[in-house]
Design a protein around this motif. Structure first.
Motif, PDB file in Angstrom:
ATOM      1  N   PRO A   1       9.789  -8.436   7.381  1.00 22.43           N
ATOM      2  CA  PRO A   1      11.118  -8.050   6.890  1.00 22.43           C
ATOM      3  C   PRO A   1      11.500  -6.678   7.422  1.00 22.43           C
ATOM      4  O   PRO A   1      10.648  -5.788   7.532  1.00 22.43           O
ATOM      5  CB  PRO A   1      10.927  -8.011   5.361  1.00 22.43           C
ATOM      6  N   VAL A   2      12.748  -6.511   7.785  1.00 20.97           N
ATOM      7  CA  VAL A   2      13.187  -5.234   8.363  1.00 20.97           C
ATOM      8  C   VAL A   2      13.203  -4.138   7.309  1.00 20.97           C
ATOM      9  O   VAL A   2      12.692  -3.038   7.528  1.00 20.97           O
ATOM     10  CB  VAL A   2      14.581  -5.390   9.001  1.00 20.97           C
ATOM     11  N   LYS A   3      13.772  -4.422   6.143  1.00 16.54           N
ATOM     12  CA  LYS A   3      13.864  -3.414   5.082  1.00 16.54           C
ATOM     13  C   LYS A   3      13.360  -3.993   3.755  1.00 16.54           C
ATOM     14  O   LYS A   3      12.252  -3.726   3.338  1.00 16.54           O
ATOM     15  CB  LYS A   3      15.306  -2.922   4.951  1.00 16.54           C
ATOM     16  N   LYS A   4      14.186  -4.794   3.110  1.00 14.59           N
ATOM     17  CA  LYS A   4      13.858  -5.334   1.798  1.00 14.59           C
ATOM     18  C   LYS A   4      12.615  -6.215   1.865  1.00 14.59           C
ATOM     19  O   LYS A   4      12.549  -7.152   2.646  1.00 14.59           O
ATOM     20  CB  LYS A   4      15.042  -6.131   1.261  1.00 14.59           C
ATOM     21  N   GLY A   5      11.635  -5.889   1.055  1.00 11.94           N
ATOM     22  CA  GLY A   5      10.431  -6.691   0.972  1.00 11.94           C
ATOM     23  C   GLY A   5       9.354  -6.329   1.974  1.00 11.94           C
ATOM     24  O   GLY A   5       8.247  -6.861   1.907  1.00 11.94           O
ATOM     25  N   ARG A   6       9.630  -5.412   2.887  1.00 10.89           N
ATOM     26  CA  ARG A   6       8.647  -5.068   3.921  1.00 10.89           C
ATOM     27  C   ARG A   6       7.410  -4.398   3.314  1.00 10.89           C
ATOM     28  O   ARG A   6       6.278  -4.780   3.603  1.00 10.89           O
ATOM     29  CB  ARG A   6       9.287  -4.135   4.957  1.00 10.89           C
ATOM     30  N   GLN A   7       7.625  -3.394   2.458  1.00 10.77           N
ATOM     31  CA  GLN A   7       6.505  -2.686   1.846  1.00 10.77           C
ATOM     32  C   GLN A   7       5.657  -3.620   0.996  1.00 10.77           C
ATOM     33  O   GLN A   7       4.417  -3.592   1.060  1.00 10.77           O
ATOM     34  CB  GLN A   7       7.034  -1.522   0.996  1.00 10.77           C
ATOM     35  N   THR A   8       6.311  -4.471   0.215  1.00 14.60           N
ATOM     36  CA  THR A   8       5.597  -5.424  -0.634  1.00 14.60           C
ATOM     37  C   THR A   8       4.754  -6.369   0.206  1.00 14.60           C
ATOM     38  O   THR A   8       3.597  -6.665  -0.138  1.00 14.60           O
ATOM     39  CB  THR A   8       6.597  -6.228  -1.488  1.00 14.60           C
ATOM     40  N   ARG A   9       5.324  -6.837   1.314  1.00 12.97           N
ATOM     41  CA  ARG A   9       4.596  -7.772   2.175  1.00 12.97           C
ATOM     42  C   ARG A   9       3.387  -7.106   2.817  1.00 12.97           C
ATOM     43  O   ARG A   9       2.303  -7.689   2.893  1.00 12.97           O
ATOM     44  CB  ARG A   9       5.538  -8.292   3.270  1.00 12.97           C
ATOM     45  N   LEU A  10       3.548  -5.879   3.273  1.00 10.67           N
ATOM     46  CA  LEU A  10       2.448  -5.161   3.911  1.00 10.67           C
ATOM     47  C   LEU A  10       1.307  -4.895   2.928  1.00 10.67           C
ATOM     48  O   LEU A  10       0.131  -5.015   3.273  1.00 10.67           O
ATOM     49  CB  LEU A  10       2.957  -3.843   4.507  1.00 10.67           C
ATOM     50  N   LYS A  11       1.647  -4.542   1.700  1.00 15.36           N
ATOM     51  CA  LYS A  11       0.618  -4.299   0.680  1.00 15.36           C
ATOM     52  C   LYS A  11      -0.171  -5.573   0.395  1.00 15.36           C
ATOM     53  O   LYS A  11      -1.386  -5.535   0.202  1.00 15.36           O
ATOM     54  CB  LYS A  11       1.263  -3.776  -0.599  1.00 15.36           C
ATOM     55  N   LEU A  12       0.525  -6.697   0.363  1.00 14.38           N
ATOM     56  CA  LEU A  12      -0.135  -7.981   0.115  1.00 14.38           C
ATOM     57  C   LEU A  12      -1.053  -8.355   1.280  1.00 14.38           C
ATOM     58  O   LEU A  12      -2.208  -8.744   1.087  1.00 14.38           O
ATOM     59  CB  LEU A  12       0.918  -9.065  -0.099  1.00 14.38           C
ATOM     60  N   LEU A  13      -0.548  -8.209   2.494  1.00 10.63           N
ATOM     61  CA  LEU A  13      -1.317  -8.578   3.677  1.00 10.63           C
ATOM     62  C   LEU A  13      -2.512  -7.660   3.899  1.00 10.63           C
ATOM     63  O   LEU A  13      -3.513  -8.064   4.506  1.00 10.63           O
ATOM     64  CB  LEU A  13      -0.415  -8.558   4.917  1.00 10.63           C
ATOM     65  N   ALA A  14      -2.424  -6.442   3.418  1.00 12.17           N
ATOM     66  CA  ALA A  14      -3.515  -5.472   3.597  1.00 12.17           C
ATOM     67  C   ALA A  14      -4.814  -5.953   2.966  1.00 12.17           C
ATOM     68  O   ALA A  14      -5.907  -5.559   3.388  1.00 12.17           O
ATOM     69  CB  ALA A  14      -3.117  -4.124   3.011  1.00 12.17           C
ATOM     70  N   GLU A  15      -4.718  -6.841   1.961  1.00 10.68           N
ATOM     71  CA  GLU A  15      -5.908  -7.316   1.259  1.00 10.68           C
ATOM     72  C   GLU A  15      -6.438  -8.628   1.830  1.00 10.68           C
ATOM     73  O   GLU A  15      -7.490  -9.093   1.412  1.00 10.68           O
ATOM     74  CB  GLU A  15      -5.576  -7.505  -0.223  1.00 10.68           C
ATOM     75  N   ASP A  16      -5.717  -9.231   2.772  1.00  5.33           N
ATOM     76  CA  ASP A  16      -6.118 -10.530   3.304  1.00  5.33           C
ATOM     77  C   ASP A  16      -7.238 -10.374   4.321  1.00  5.33           C
ATOM     78  O   ASP A  16      -7.200  -9.485   5.169  1.00  5.33           O
ATOM     79  CB  ASP A  16      -4.925 -11.224   3.952  1.00  5.33           C
ATOM     80  N   THR A  17      -8.239 -11.233   4.236  1.00  5.97           N
ATOM     81  CA  THR A  17      -9.391 -11.140   5.134  1.00  5.97           C
ATOM     82  C   THR A  17      -9.220 -11.963   6.407  1.00  5.97           C
ATOM     83  O   THR A  17     -10.063 -11.907   7.302  1.00  5.97           O
ATOM     84  CB  THR A  17     -10.669 -11.616   4.409  1.00  5.97           C
ATOM     85  N   ARG A  18      -8.136 -12.718   6.500  1.00  6.37           N
ATOM     86  CA  ARG A  18      -7.883 -13.527   7.696  1.00  6.37           C
ATOM     87  C   ARG A  18      -7.163 -12.705   8.762  1.00  6.37           C
ATOM     88  O   ARG A  18      -6.519 -11.701   8.468  1.00  6.37           O
ATOM     89  CB  ARG A  18      -7.043 -14.757   7.334  1.00  6.37           C
ATOM     90  N   THR A  19      -7.269 -13.141  10.004  1.00  4.88           N
ATOM     91  CA  THR A  19      -6.567 -12.484  11.099  1.00  4.88           C
ATOM     92  C   THR A  19      -5.057 -12.680  10.915  1.00  4.88           C
ATOM     93  O   THR A  19      -4.594 -13.760  10.557  1.00  4.88           O
ATOM     94  CB  THR A  19      -7.022 -13.064  12.446  1.00  4.88           C
ATOM     95  N   LEU A  20      -4.293 -11.624  11.166  1.00  4.93           N
ATOM     96  CA  LEU A  20      -2.846 -11.630  10.961  1.00  4.93           C
ATOM     97  C   LEU A  20      -2.129 -11.609  12.311  1.00  4.93           C
ATOM     98  O   LEU A  20      -2.528 -10.875  13.221  1.00  4.93           O
ATOM     99  CB  LEU A  20      -2.416 -10.416  10.146  1.00  4.93           C
ATOM    100  N   ILE A  21      -1.056 -12.382  12.430  1.00  2.00           N
ATOM    101  CA  ILE A  21      -0.301 -12.447  13.681  1.00  2.00           C
ATOM    102  C   ILE A  21       1.176 -12.161  13.398  1.00  2.00           C
ATOM    103  O   ILE A  21       1.767 -12.725  12.482  1.00  2.00           O
ATOM    104  CB  ILE A  21      -0.429 -13.833  14.335  1.00  2.00           C
ATOM    105  N   PHE A  22       1.743 -11.272  14.227  1.00  7.70           N
ATOM    106  CA  PHE A  22       3.142 -10.882  14.059  1.00  7.70           C
ATOM    107  C   PHE A  22       3.874 -10.949  15.395  1.00  7.70           C
ATOM    108  O   PHE A  22       3.280 -10.723  16.447  1.00  7.70           O
ATOM    109  CB  PHE A  22       3.245  -9.441  13.535  1.00  7.70           C
ATOM    110  N   TYR A  23       5.174 -11.220  15.328  1.00  9.27           N
ATOM    111  CA  TYR A  23       6.064 -11.001  16.462  1.00  9.27           C
ATOM    112  C   TYR A  23       6.782  -9.681  16.222  1.00  9.27           C
ATOM    113  O   TYR A  23       7.063  -9.326  15.063  1.00  9.27           O
ATOM    114  CB  TYR A  23       7.102 -12.116  16.584  1.00  9.27           C
ATOM    115  N   GLU A  24       7.083  -8.961  17.291  1.00  9.00           N
ATOM    116  CA  GLU A  24       7.816  -7.711  17.133  1.00  9.00           C
ATOM    117  C   GLU A  24       8.633  -7.410  18.387  1.00  9.00           C
ATOM    118  O   GLU A  24       8.242  -7.792  19.496  1.00  9.00           O
ATOM    119  CB  GLU A  24       6.860  -6.545  16.830  1.00  9.00           C
TER     120      GLU A  24
END
Length: 224
Positions: free
Chosen positions: A136-159
């Motif tokens: 997410p560009v603005k809304k929900g970005r911080q929440t998403r990052l905090k959630l993903l920070a705890e995930d033990t699986r490999t993460l893939i993003f487009y940017e």
């Protein structure tokens, strides 16, 4: 009743086009293309003369019902995006869902998708992973990052290249500076490269050498 074909196209190197993809595009009644100018170059290269119609994120909602009716009446449609597999961070999901709901046969061809080679050549675990697409560009970005920070699986993003520095900075902040990161840029193209290291190291690299082109970021999961 007709049929909907989902047809992947090369993400850069035209030699990645499959024989089957060419055959389907040649035999379809018409092709739905995200950008007819971009796809026009591809079709011209392979001498495909099938008519095209524009189908993108700004008009797909309005077109779905009409397209479903055309397929019900016997037309075969091939859907392509500018590059890669449609519906993966590209238009295509809405039409596919509508066809499934109307018991229309949908056939997705195998083919190019940018995140697969980026994941495999990252050197990070690929037995279990999450494809996040664009954050997410603005809304929900911080929440998403905090959630993903705890995930033990490999993460893939487009940017996009002009947002890469900001995103890598957020990875340092939320995932930790030592989290392993791999950035693949311009996959299959002339200037393809993959930069690997910690989040801090990769951030420093691109701070000193601003990136260009299409980008896939692969991030190691939280250590167990």
């Amino acid at each position: 009743m007709g049929k909907l074909y989902i047809v992947p196209t090369p993400i850069g190197n035209l030699e990645d086009m499959t024989f089957r993809a060419i055959s389907v595009l040649e035999s379809a009644d018409y092709i739905l293309a995200e950008d007819t100018r971009t796809s026009g170059k591809l079709l011209k290269h392979f001498k495909i003369t099938t008519p095209m119609q524009s189908h993108h994120m700004h008009n797909e909602h309005k077109m779905v019902d009409r397209l479903v009716e055309r397929i019900k009446n016997g037309e075969t449609i091939a859907l392509i995006s500018d590059a890669g597999t449609p519906a993966i961070s590209d238009p295509g999901f809405l039409l596919t869902r509508a066809c499934v709901e109307n018991n229309i046969n949908v056939d997705c061809l195998p083919g190019a998708t940018a995140f697969v080679p980026a994941l495999v050549n990252s050197g990070l675990p690929n037995d279990k992973f999450i494809f996040e697409g664009f954050l997410p560009v603005k809304k929900g970005r911080q929440t998403r990052l905090k959630l993903l920070a705890e995930d033990t699986r490999t993460l893939i993003f487009y940017e996009s290249p002009h947002k890469l520095i900001k995103t890598l900075g957020h990875f340092c902040e939320y995932f930790g500076e030592d989290r392993p990161v791999s950035v693949s840029r311009e996959l299959t193209k002339l200037y393809e490269e993959t930069i690997r290291g910690t989040a801090k190291q990769v951030l420093e690299h691109y701070t000193n050498k601003p990136p260009k082109g299409e980008i896939v970021i692969v991030v190691g999961g939280k250590a167990k």
